[in-house]
Design a protein around this motif. Structure first.
Motif, short mmCIF file in Angstrom:
data_model
loop_
_atom_site.label_atom_id
_atom_site.label_comp_id
_atom_site.label_asym_id
_atom_site.label_seq_id
_atom_site.Cartn_x
_atom_site.Cartn_y
_atom_site.Cartn_z
N GLN A 1 12.45 -4.82 -7.62
CA GLN A 1 12.19 -3.57 -6.63
C GLN A 1 10.64 -2.65 -7.13
N ILE A 2 9.77 -2.30 -6.92
CA ILE A 2 8.39 -2.32 -7.10
C ILE A 2 8.69 -0.51 -8.05
N ASN A 3 8.36 -1.04 -8.91
CA ASN A 3 7.97 0.67 -9.89
C ASN A 3 7.11 1.98 -9.55
N THR A 4 6.80 1.76 -8.59
CA THR A 4 5.78 3.08 -7.89
C THR A 4 5.40 3.70 -8.92
N LYS A 5 6.66 4.96 -9.15
CA LYS A 5 6.26 5.81 -10.06
C LYS A 5 5.58 5.51 -11.39
N LEU A 6 5.92 4.33 -12.03
CA LEU A 6 5.47 3.71 -13.17
C LEU A 6 3.93 3.26 -13.33
N LEU A 7 3.69 2.47 -11.74
CA LEU A 7 2.00 2.50 -11.38
C LEU A 7 1.93 3.49 -11.65
N THR A 8 2.23 4.99 -11.52
CA THR A 8 1.40 6.70 -11.32
C THR A 8 0.78 6.72 -12.57
N GLU A 9 2.64 6.60 -13.46
CA GLU A 9 2.17 6.81 -14.18
C GLU A 9 1.23 6.14 -15.30
N MET A 10 0.66 5.41 -14.64
CA MET A 10 -0.22 4.14 -15.44
C MET A 10 -1.16 4.25 -15.11
N LYS A 11 -1.20 4.75 -13.89
CA LYS A 11 -3.06 4.98 -13.31
C LYS A 11 -3.82 3.77 -13.49
N MET A 12 -2.47 3.11 -12.46
CA MET A 12 -2.91 1.83 -11.53
C MET A 12 -3.15 1.99 -10.46
N GLU A 13 -3.97 2.04 -9.87
CA GLU A 13 -4.81 2.91 -8.36
C GLU A 13 -5.18 1.75 -7.95
N LYS A 14 -4.27 1.58 -6.86
CA LYS A 14 -5.26 0.73 -6.18
C LYS A 14 -4.98 0.71 -4.36
N ASP A 15 -5.86 -0.14 -3.33
CA ASP A 15 -6.22 0.07 -2.03
C ASP A 15 -4.87 -0.61 -2.36
N PHE A 16 -4.72 -1.53 -2.95
CA PHE A 16 -3.35 -3.13 -2.76
C PHE A 16 -3.67 -3.32 -3.57
N PHE A 17 -2.00 -3.19 -3.77
CA PHE A 17 -1.03 -3.59 -5.02
C PHE A 17 -0.31 -5.02 -4.68
N PRO A 18 -0.37 -6.21 -5.81
CA PRO A 18 -0.11 -7.23 -5.59
C PRO A 18 1.36 -7.23 -5.52
N GLN B 1 0.42 -1.06 -0.73
CA GLN B 1 0.27 -0.13 -0.42
C GLN B 1 1.04 1.06 0.46
N GLN B 2 0.81 1.86 -1.58
CA GLN B 2 1.43 3.34 -1.35
C GLN B 2 0.69 4.43 0.13
N SER B 3 2.08 5.56 1.01
CA SER B 3 0.84 6.50 0.98
C SER B 3 0.60 7.09 0.00
N SER B 4 -0.31 8.16 0.63
CA SER B 4 -1.01 9.44 -0.32
C SER B 4 0.65 10.41 -0.27
N THR B 5 1.05 11.05 0.95
CA THR B 5 1.90 11.37 1.24
C THR B 5 2.65 11.73 0.69
N SER B 6 3.87 10.62 0.04
CA SER B 6 5.02 10.10 0.45
C SER B 6 5.09 8.95 -1.07
N GLU B 7 6.34 8.71 -1.11
CA GLU B 7 6.83 7.68 -1.62
C GLU B 7 6.54 5.99 -0.61
N GLU B 8 6.74 6.51 -0.09
CA GLU B 8 6.72 5.05 1.08
C GLU B 8 5.86 4.39 0.67
N ILE B 9 6.33 2.87 0.73
CA ILE B 9 5.45 1.98 0.08
C ILE B 9 5.15 0.77 1.51
N THR B 10 4.14 0.08 2.16
CA THR B 10 3.76 -0.33 3.16
C THR B 10 3.37 -2.23 2.53
#
Length: 384
Positions: free
Chosen positions: A79-96, A42-51
């Motif tokens: 490593q998970i490329n969170t920036k790419l997921l954001t750019e691809m507009k893959m928005e989920k509450d939880f990513f596999p 799960q990615q934080s809405s305020t930072s690039e930190e993920i849990t």
């Protein structure tokens, strides 16, 4: 032999009569749902930190169409490329989490033509996969899988397949590797660097590499076939450009596969980047005429003088993004050919990955946190 007594109020049971056993479910009780545990982030809405979190998930639905149900035997961590997921507009509450998998086919859809239950396979789950590879079973389209040779271990298949794709993309499709070429592979002791060196040697290239520590240097010096020159950059004093020009008789190298570069002056770069990575000017200097620079630096910035120097050399710059195979259906045939060739080279011993000791699923969360911070060296693989 006499007759057996029947239930109270009933007549005796005959010798050959059968008794029907009926299971009665309590009124209103729902059938028990089988669940599995999978790892998500799960990615934080305020930072690039993920849990990273484990979640219970329901058993997979019926396998349909071109989908395959896979019992996962091993899953590699990257490593998970969170920036790419954001750019691809893959928005989920939880990513596999976990995409590089190897396992056994349990079930196939009606339109599947390449696999059948019991087949041993390996592949990379797509970016938009609903299922985490770090789970007991996943559903995946058959076009993302290839057969795994029987002699290839589960951990080797999962731990090599993505770096194999990256090495092929960099050295074949982006730089047209051929026998006799000189290749500089930065950070050759990394998971990608190891496979890239082995692929370059297999194609008859002359390999130069850099080492980020004494341990890495010793590892690279033990490589067979031997590396032409290992440049130790751990102390920050090595002149990569000068060493490469010296090794090539002043001609420069034909292909460079970097592991990141410095873009700015020493005063503007983080200390770690200063010590281990070459400046972009060094890469341009050591390139030969008609050379190919394959970069992993997605934010590479070239000034007009840099471009002019590349122009004078007739050199090219290409960006290594192995996700292009997942983003383009047109290239699916080439992608499957790469996956098959990676498995074949594992089977024949051309690829010999540097894997860490396999870990159990319950340690995946902590290990994934380390991988995401890029603090590991060898490839981490979860074994089921």
């Amino acid at each position: 032999m006499g007759t057996a007594p029947g239930p109270e109020g009933a007549g005796p049971l005959q010798k050959d009569s059968k008794v029907a056993v009926v299971k009665v479910q309590a009124v209103g009780a729902a059938p028990k749902q089988v669940t599995m545990k999978g790892l998500y982030f799960q990615q934080s809405s305020t930072s690039e930190e993920i849990t990273f979190v484990f979640q219970e998930r329901e058993n997979l639905p019926v396998t349909e169409d071109n989908y395959v149900k896979l019992q996962v035997k091993a899953c590699a961590l990257s490593q998970i490329n969170t920036k790419l997921l954001t750019e691809m507009k893959m928005e989920k509450d939880f990513f596999p989490v976990g995409r590089e998998v190897a396992g056994i086919v349990l079930d196939v859809g009606s339109k599947v033509s390449f696999f059948q239950p019991g087949d041993e396979v390996a592949g990379i789950l797509p970016l938009d996969s609903e299922d985490p590879g770090l789970c007991e079973a996943v559903r995946v389209h058959e076009h993302y899988l290839v057969h795994k040779p029987e002699k290839v271990a589960w951990t080797e298949a999962a731990g090599t397949i993505r770096d194999g794709v990256r090495a092929y993309t960099a050295l074949h499709y982006l730089s047209h590797l051929s026998p006799g070429k000189s290749v500089l592979i930065m950070d050759g002791a990394s998971a990608l660097g190891t496979i890239a060196i082995q692929l370059a040697h297999h194609r008859g290239a002359k390999v130069i590499s850099t080492a980020c520590s004494l341990e890495d240097k010793q590892c690279l010096e033990r490589c067979r076939p031997s590396i032409a020159r290992v440049i130790d950059v751990s102390n920050g004093k090595a002149q990569v450009a000068e060493s490469c020009l010296e090794e090539t008789g002043g001609l420069g190298v034909d292909i460079v596969l970097d592991a990141g570069v410095r873009l700015y002056s020493k005063d503007d770069e983080p200390a770690v980047k200063l010590q281990l990575l070459p400046h972009k000017h060094d890469i341009i200097t050591l390139l030969g005429v008609g050379g190919h620079w394959v970069t992993t630096e997605e934010n590479l910035q070239l000034d007009p003088p840099d471009s002019h120097c590349l122009y004078l050399k007739g050199a090219t710059v290409a960006f290594l993004n192995d996700e292009v195979w997942n983003l383009s259906n047109v290239q699916q045939g080439k992608y499957l050919c790469i996956l098959k060739d990676v498995m074949e080279k594992l089977s024949t011993g051309v690829f010999r990955p540097q894997l860490d000791e396999p870990i159990p699923l319950y340690e995946a969360k902590v290990t994934m946190e380390v991988v995401q911070k890029n603090q590991g060296r060898k490839k981490q693989v979860v074994q089921f």
